[in-house]
Design an enzyme around this catalytic site. Sequence first.
Site, PDB file in Angstrom:
ATOM      1  N   LYS A 243      -5.292   4.290  -8.251  1.00  0.00           N
ATOM      2  CA  LYS A 243      -5.267   3.900  -7.006  1.00  0.00           C
ATOM      3  C   LYS A 243      -5.728   2.520  -6.903  1.00  0.00           C
ATOM      4  CE  LYS A 243      -7.082   6.488  -3.944  1.00  0.00           C
ATOM      5  NZ  LYS A 243      -5.789   6.056  -3.158  1.00  0.00           N
TER       6      LYS A 243
ATOM      7  N   GLY B 289      -3.352   8.579  -0.382  1.00  0.00           N
ATOM      8  CA  GLY B 289      -2.330   8.478  -1.329  1.00  0.00           C
ATOM      9  C   GLY B 289      -2.460   7.999  -2.715  1.00  0.00           C
TER      10      GLY B 289
ATOM     11  N   ASP C  85      -1.080   5.526  -6.459  1.00  0.00           N
ATOM     12  CA  ASP C  85       0.019   4.723  -6.814  1.00  0.00           C
ATOM     13  C   ASP C  85       0.692   5.330  -8.199  1.00  0.00           C
ATOM     14  OD1 ASP C  85      -0.513   2.223  -5.323  1.00  0.00           O
ATOM     15  OD2 ASP C  85      -2.457   2.107  -6.509  1.00  0.00           O
TER      16      ASP C  85
ATOM     17  N   GLY D 193      -3.524   2.881   2.800  1.00  0.00           N
ATOM     18  CA  GLY D 193      -2.080   2.442   2.350  1.00  0.00           C
ATOM     19  C   GLY D 193      -0.878   3.167   3.377  1.00  0.00           C
ATOM     20  N   SER D 194       0.320   2.993   2.951  1.00  0.00           N
ATOM     21  CA  SER D 194       1.396   3.438   4.036  1.00  0.00           C
ATOM     22  C   SER D 194       1.549   5.100   4.219  1.00  0.00           C
ATOM     23  CB  SER D 194       2.826   2.744   3.212  1.00  0.00           C
ATOM     24  OG  SER D 194       2.970   3.166   2.128  1.00  0.00           O
ATOM     25  N   THR D 195       1.198   5.649   2.970  1.00  0.00           N
ATOM     26  CA  THR D 195       1.201   7.255   3.091  1.00  0.00           C
ATOM     27  C   THR D 195       0.206   7.585   3.915  1.00  0.00           C
ATOM     28  OG1 THR D 195       1.948   7.080   0.722  1.00  0.00           O
ATOM     29  CG2 THR D 195       1.822   9.184   1.657  1.00  0.00           C
TER      30      THR D 195
ATOM     31  N   GLU E 190     -12.413   4.181  -1.365  1.00  0.00           N
ATOM     32  CA  GLU E 190     -11.908   5.280  -1.427  1.00  0.00           C
ATOM     33  C   GLU E 190     -12.500   6.336  -2.564  1.00  0.00           C
ATOM     34  OE1 GLU E 190      -7.174   3.432  -0.820  1.00  0.00           O
ATOM     35  OE2 GLU E 190      -8.081   3.754  -2.884  1.00  0.00           O
TER      36      GLU E 190
ATOM     37  N   GLY F  43      -3.672  -0.892  -2.607  1.00  0.00           N
ATOM     38  CA  GLY F  43      -4.088  -1.516  -1.316  1.00  0.00           C
ATOM     39  C   GLY F  43      -5.323  -2.316  -1.303  1.00  0.00           C
TER      40      GLY F  43
HETATM   41  C1  5RP Z   1      -4.888   1.932  -1.331  1.00  0.00           C
HETATM   42  C2  5RP Z   1      -4.412   2.968  -2.376  1.00  0.00           C
HETATM   43  C3  5RP Z   1      -3.196   3.627  -1.753  1.00  0.00           C
HETATM   44  O1  5RP Z   1      -3.435   5.001  -1.828  1.00  0.00           O
HETATM   45  C4  5RP Z   1      -1.835   3.366  -2.749  1.00  0.00           C
HETATM   46  O2  5RP Z   1      -2.073   1.935  -3.050  1.00  0.00           O
HETATM   47  C5  5RP Z   1      -0.788   4.121  -2.713  1.00  0.00           C
HETATM   48  O3  5RP Z   1      -0.044   3.247  -1.377  1.00  0.00           O
HETATM   49  P1  5RP Z   1       0.833   3.629  -0.426  1.00  0.00           P
HETATM   50  O4  5RP Z   1       0.489   5.019   0.065  1.00  0.00           O
HETATM   51  O5  5RP Z   1       1.083   2.458   0.560  1.00  0.00           O
HETATM   52  O6  5RP Z   1       2.151   3.957  -1.480  1.00  0.00           O
HETATM   53  O7  5RP Z   1      -4.954   3.206  -3.394  1.00  0.00           O
HETATM   54  O8  5RP Z   1      -6.018   1.174  -2.238  1.00  0.00           O
END
Ligand code: 5RP
Length: 218
Positions: free
Chosen positions: A94, A82, A84, A29-31, A103, A97
Amino acid sequence: MTQDELKKAVGFAALKFVKPNTIVGVGTGSTAAHFIDALATIKHTIIGTVSSSEASTQKLKDYGIPVFDCNSVDSLDIYVDGADEINHQMQMIKGGGAALTREKIIAAISKQFICIADESKVVTTLGKFPLPIEVIPMARSYVARELFKLGGKPIYRDGIVTDNGNVILDIHDFMIPNALEMEHKINNIPGVVTVGLFANRGANVALIGTANGVKEIK
Ligand code: 5RP
């Protein structure tokens, strides 16, 4: 600060949990991408990583950071990822993504789950964010009907195939007061690979990006 600046701040703050000569679990994910940028600055001090998605693997490899097969690693000191949503019991949703299964596997072999998130992800009750569920393609309709019976509105995430070749159903409008119980119930539906509830294995530490700096919660 923008949301992305908060994500970057927690991504770099997580570096303090990385011990020299270890293999680090890396999320998606972006984080998590900011964490990879941070990890690249100390890449010569670690042995390598185990990655939770093809996307993170590619980014790690682009930096020249070794990525090991999960099967070749017994246990990891830390997994950094990261979320959600995260509640005050350190339970998470989570899978936004679509990487939830890998994960969850990496979280399971890690001693510590370090959750990195901006403050918008902190909630009292999980469920405003649609709950992702990875499903075997042939079971999609059956699983959707079972999820309806649990009170949710599952919606097929059109066009998404996970790294494991499966599909995603997202349950909308589904507040989850008892995340442990719901994780167990959904996991028991035949055809479900993984539910994106991380309650049984929640976070050990949360680094939350706020306008006043990074808050550490244990
Ligand atoms: C991916 C995840 C991510 O950790 C979650 O979607 C958070 O994403 P972001 O850091 O882009 O807000 O679980 O499967």
